[in-house]
Design an enzyme around this catalytic site. Structure first.
Site, mmCIF file in Angstrom:
data_model
loop_
_atom_site.group_PDB
_atom_site.id
_atom_site.type_symbol
_atom_site.label_atom_id
_atom_site.label_comp_id
_atom_site.label_asym_id
_atom_site.label_seq_id
_atom_site.Cartn_x
_atom_site.Cartn_y
_atom_site.Cartn_z
ATOM 1 N N LYS A 1 0.679 -1.702 0.301
ATOM 2 C CA LYS A 1 0.068 0.343 -0.267
ATOM 3 C C LYS A 1 1.233 1.355 0.098
ATOM 4 O O LYS A 1 0.661 2.076 -0.373
ATOM 5 C CB LYS A 1 -1.180 -0.291 1.088
ATOM 6 C CG LYS A 1 -2.196 -0.852 1.002
ATOM 7 C CD LYS A 1 -3.549 -1.170 0.308
ATOM 8 C CE LYS A 1 -4.028 -2.010 0.385
ATOM 9 N NZ LYS A 1 -4.228 -2.910 1.011
ATOM 10 N N GLU B 1 -9.860 5.643 2.630
ATOM 11 C CA GLU B 1 -10.371 4.979 3.432
ATOM 12 C C GLU B 1 -9.583 3.392 3.762
ATOM 13 O O GLU B 1 -8.478 3.313 2.967
ATOM 14 C CB GLU B 1 -12.028 4.004 2.537
ATOM 15 C CG GLU B 1 -11.390 3.257 1.054
ATOM 16 C CD GLU B 1 -10.657 3.417 0.466
ATOM 17 O OE1 GLU B 1 -10.080 4.624 -0.048
ATOM 18 O OE2 GLU B 1 -9.546 2.442 0.011
ATOM 19 N N SER C 1 1.527 -9.677 -0.507
ATOM 20 C CA SER C 1 1.429 -8.220 -0.697
ATOM 21 C C SER C 1 1.772 -7.367 0.941
ATOM 22 O O SER C 1 1.940 -6.337 0.885
ATOM 23 C CB SER C 1 0.264 -7.945 -1.119
ATOM 24 O OG SER C 1 -1.141 -8.899 -0.196
HETATM 25 C C1 LIG Z 1 -4.833 -4.045 1.079
HETATM 26 C C2 LIG Z 1 -4.727 -5.517 0.698
HETATM 27 C C3 LIG Z 1 -4.645 -6.164 0.331
HETATM 28 C C4 LIG Z 1 -6.008 -6.589 -1.057
HETATM 29 O O1 LIG Z 1 -6.143 -5.136 -1.735
HETATM 30 P P1 LIG Z 1 -5.670 -4.340 -3.313
HETATM 31 O O2 LIG Z 1 -6.123 -3.845 -3.684
HETATM 32 O O3 LIG Z 1 -6.516 -6.225 -3.968
HETATM 33 O O4 LIG Z 1 -4.146 -5.575 -3.858
HETATM 34 C C5 LIG Z 1 -3.802 -7.354 -0.133
HETATM 35 N N1 LIG Z 1 -2.816 -7.835 0.436
HETATM 36 C C6 LIG Z 1 -2.631 -6.688 1.759
HETATM 37 C C7 LIG Z 1 -1.364 -7.276 2.562
HETATM 38 C C8 LIG Z 1 -3.270 -5.739 1.703
HETATM 39 O O5 LIG Z 1 -3.257 -5.056 2.868
#
Ligand SMILES: *Cc1c(COP(=O)(O)O)cnc(C)c1O
Length: 395
Positions: free
Chosen positions: A89, A111, A377
């Site tokens: 993010k 948000e 992620s």
């Molecule tokens: C917010 C988040 C997601 C989902 O959001 P995407 O926009 O689909 O990437 C996935 N993994 C993590 C660790 C997140 O914080």
């Protein structure tokens, strides 16, 4: 075939900007200037410097011996979990805060679902000295409390949202309402590749650093220019958009998007948008959307707050209908199991969202010489409560 948006923000039939009159001015300004600003060399210089010195990029591409042995193939983990604030993010919030400053905005709203985007936004606002308000569903405030405390310590105001089923969709509605009421001084930092044009394209560009790095790192480590598979989870779709971006036109690269099946796609408690959705408009763009026959949004469910969303970004809707990407889904149970497996064989505790991507390794039969990249992620600190509960139940 072109998988990028056109200049009106359309990916095939999906995208565009379906907005109320009161948002027109802000969106129109963004549409007219975002490319010029973010492609300018002084912006790029500042953006790249912060990604490197502040966020800690490049994130490593890590060859996992033990997952590779287990699945009889070659598995690399893209370590977005190692970024400052613990997920991908931060790539987007660094980009958008630099944009907001250039637009002369003094108040930032966002948000958040899992709280990762809220924390990443509060973080860049602290650094920039800008006021920050984060909308978060009341259910998510309760299930992601470490992130709520972090946002407060960073100086942000967290506003719990009580409408709908009190999760990400409802928080997004409130943020949009705020922007309509505060059009002059406020920039809305959307956290995924959703929302009206130009957000999906802009956020995808900021996140595309992920696949830009994968390309370089893979060549260095394997001599190969492209992987055989890139696997990423999809909530709104920003980490997947970033991981896929520079491979979209390399048709030999199989792109695997993993949605949250919740308790099972057919149980009525799910967030598997492509399996359950129809074309519709949500939060300012046309995409696939979980809705009833008369167009009411169906409340989604996933154990993972970041994937608990009834839509996906328009880029992904187009990748789905054109079959450029394959969409799979993983249940809560499958994700928990995958998270525990990664933790115990590699010493990496992934975010629950990322665990959905890891769960897909069970669903695909790889060849021994395939090169597979899984986008991790984020890290799992915020999910310890859910993990402990699960871990104690299987011990
Ligand atoms: C917010 C988040 C997601 C989902 O959001 P995407 O926009 O689909 O990437 C996935 N993994 C993590 C660790 C997140 O914080």
């Amino acid at each position: 075939m072109n998988y990028q948006s056109d200049d009106k923000g359309y990916y095939g039939i999906f995208g565009g900007a379906y907005i109320p009159e009161m948002m027109y001015q802000n969106i129109n300004t963004l549409q007219n200037c975002y490319l010029e600003i973010i492609e300018s060399s002084d912006f790029q210089q500042e953006f790249r410097k912060l990604l490197r010195d502040y966020a800690g990029r490049p994130s490593p591409l890590y060859f996992s011996d033990r997952l590779s042995d287990h699945y009889h193939t070659n598995i690399y983990l893209k370590r977005e979990d190692l970024n400052h604030t613990g997920s991908h993010k931060i790539n987007n919030t660094i980009g958008q805060i630099l944009l907001a400053k250039r637009l002369g905005k003094t108040r930032i709203i966002a948000e958040t679902g899992a709280g990762q985007h809220g924390v990443a936004t509060a973080t860049v606002c602290a650094r920039a000295g800008l006021k920050c308000i984060v909308y978060m569903g009341a259910v998510d405030v309760a299930r992601q409390s470490p992130n709520v405390e972090k946002m407060k310590m960073l100086g942000a105001e967290v506003r719990p949202v009580q409408s709908g089923n009190k999760t990400l969709k409802d928080a997004t509605n409130e943020a949009i309402r705020d922007w309509i009421n505060n059009p002059v001084d406020t920039h809305y930092i959307i956290g995924s590749v959703v929302g009206p044009h130009p957000y999906p394209d802009m956020v995808a560009r900021f996140q595309s650093v992920i696949s830009e790095e994968i390309r370089v790192q893979l060549l260095e480590k394997t001599g190969k220019k492209t992987p055989d598979y890139v696997i990423a989870c999809v909530g709104g779709g920003s980490n997947a958009a970033g991981a896929f971006y520079h491979f979209l036109d390399n048709l030999e690269v199989k792109l695997i998007a993993v949605e949250a099946a919740g308790k099972g796609v057919e149980t009525g408690e799910s967030a598997a948008t492509t399996a359950l959705g129809q074309p519709g408009v949500l939060h300012g763009s046309k995409s696939l959307l979980m809705q009833t026959a008369d167009g009411q949004v169906i409340e989604p469910y996933s154990i993972s707050a970041g994937l608990d969303y009834p839509g996906i970004g328009p880029m992904h809707a187009n990748l789905f209908v054109t079959k450029r990407a394959q969409f799979l889904s993983a249940t809560d149970e499958e994700a928990l199991k995958a998270a525990l497996f990664l933790t115990q064989c590699e010493g990496i505790i992934p975010a629950l969202e990322s665990a959905h991507a890891l769960a897909a390794l069970e669903m695909i039969s790889f060849k021994p010489d395939d090169v597979v990249v899984v986008n991790v992620s984020g890290r799992g600190d915020k999910d310890m409560e859910a993990y402990l509960k699960y871990y104690q139940s299987v011990k």
